[in-house]
Design an enzyme around this catalytic site. Structure first.
Site, PDB file in Angstrom:
ATOM      1  N   HIS A 113    -135.403 -47.263  -4.518  1.00 59.53           N
ATOM      2  CA  HIS A 113    -134.524 -46.753  -5.573  1.00 59.53           C
ATOM      3  C   HIS A 113    -135.002 -47.206  -6.940  1.00 59.53           C
ATOM      4  O   HIS A 113    -134.972 -46.449  -7.915  1.00 59.53           O
ATOM      5  CB  HIS A 113    -133.085 -47.214  -5.332  1.00 59.53           C
ATOM      6  CG  HIS A 113    -132.080 -46.451  -6.123  1.00 59.53           C
ATOM      7  ND1 HIS A 113    -131.415 -46.980  -7.209  1.00 59.53           N
ATOM      8  CD2 HIS A 113    -131.620 -45.166  -5.994  1.00 59.53           C
ATOM      9  CE1 HIS A 113    -130.587 -46.079  -7.699  1.00 59.53           C
ATOM     10  NE2 HIS A 113    -130.693 -44.969  -6.994  1.00 59.53           N
ATOM     11  N   CYS A 114    -135.479 -48.436  -7.018  1.00 60.58           N
ATOM     12  CA  CYS A 114    -135.976 -48.964  -8.293  1.00 60.58           C
ATOM     13  C   CYS A 114    -137.185 -48.181  -8.805  1.00 60.58           C
ATOM     14  O   CYS A 114    -137.396 -48.078 -10.013  1.00 60.58           O
ATOM     15  CB  CYS A 114    -136.380 -50.425  -8.140  1.00 60.58           C
ATOM     16  SG  CYS A 114    -135.090 -51.511  -7.535  1.00 60.58           S
TER      17      CYS A 114
END
Length: 347
Positions: free
Chosen positions: A336-337
């Site tokens: 997600h980062c």
């Protein structure tokens, strides 16, 4: 007028995407040169999985880096037609935080880009000026209008249900290394005005090893408009036990805009991921919802199968796929980062 007043809002991650943006890592703060090579197989596996259902738009630091990425696409079986490049100076790889925030509008083909300021998580990793400039360059490339609120905000610090609610953490957004001149009420106003939400829900803190000061995308995530997954640590001796228990207690007191309680599904943390004596912020909450699948970081421990089974019951509209993140997590972030979705217009 603020974006909200114009009808714009930040959609939930499961809203259909045109593309996913990533910023290709180079020899920077996150991975030393030898670690960079070790994480490439996991990184290209992520790109391949996303590309099954949408374009992958890659910010590359130079022509040389573009040529390297192009050379690796056939090695990993990635269709080059699904890959686009934006050659632009970059500092680091975490596109969720320095990339643009795309807003959409119901019944309208228009989209709007929000250009938040970015200071590498409180000035921890200078220089960051190239990453801070990316949203405006992407707006120009896509010929989209943009607005610049003028305050620090990171995409990993917020999570949206697509129904006017955002989740965040006090440890990050109220940290004096971000916007020390703003109160909690003032920060909430910025979130509402520029993300198009009406409700801000706060948990207290983040997990051990997270150098972002507690991003929400490692602890609590929406999986539909009224349900979140919450990471928990059953081992009372573990450093993450108390903070995640405190967050869970806060979530249980929350209600949504219609007054209904927040539905909560607990997921156990993976075993501690310790690399070279450093505990990395391994978490199943750092999954990415793309068109083709929900991509979940896994860490070669028994809890992997437990987390995947829980998420498969929650996401019934697309596959839930576990991909190894044991090398990627050394950089202190995961799927997600690394990603930022570009949503399709609401027409």
């Amino acid at each position: 007028m603020f974006p909200k007043e114009q009808g714009y809002f930040f959609p939930a991650e499961w809203h259909p995407h045109i593309a996913t943006w990533i910023t290709f890592p180079h020899n920077d703060h996150s991975w030393q040169e030898e670690k960079l090579g070790q994480m490439y197989p996991e990184y290209f596996a992520l790109i391949k999985a996303i590309s099954q259902g949408e374009q992958v738009r890659i910010n590359v630091n130079s022509e040389e880096l573009k040529a390297f990425v192009e050379s690796q696409l056939p090695v990993y079986g990635i269709d080059s037609a699904k890959i686009e490049f934006n050659i632009q100076p970059t500092n680091d790889a975490w596109c969720r935080d320095h990339g643009p925030a795309f807003l959409v509008k119901e019944g309208c083909s228009d989209r709007l880009l929000v250009d938040w300021e970015y200071n590498a998580w409180g000035g921890k990793y200078p220089p960051f000026s190239d990453d801070n400039a990316l949203p405006q360059t992407i707006a120009s490339r896509l010929q989209l209008d943009f607005v610049s609120p003028g305050i620090i905000m990171e995409g990993g610090s917020v999570d949206f249900n697509g129904a006017s609610t955002v989740l965040t953490s006090r440890s990050c957004l109220l940290n004096p290394n971000r916007n020390p001149h703003l109160t909690q009420d003032q920060i909430e106003a910025y979130l509402c005005h520029y993300y198009g939400v009406s409700q801000v829900l706060w948990v207290s803190d983040g997990i051990v090893g997270d150098d972002t000061d507690g991003h929400i995308d490692d602890t609590v995530r929406f999986v539909n408009a009224n349900t979140v997954i919450a990471m928990v640590e059953p081992n009372e001796q573990d450093e993450n036990h108390a903070v995640l228990a405190a967050n869970l207690a806060e979530l249980k007191q929350m209600t949504l805009l219609d007054g209904s309680p927040l539905q909560i599904v607990e997921i156990p943390m993976p075993d501690a991921v310790v690399i070279d004596g450093f505990r990395a912020p391994g978490s199943y909450a750092n999954f990415y919802i793309c068109n083709a699948a929900v991509l979940v970081p896994i860490f070669d421990c028994p809890q992997d199968s437990v987390a995947l089974a829980i998420l498969r019951k929650l996401f019934t509209d697309r596959p839930v796929i576990g991909l190894s993140a044991r090398e990627i997590i050394w950089g202190q972030g995961s799927f997600h980062c690394l990603t930022q979705q570009e949503p399709a217009p609401c027409v």
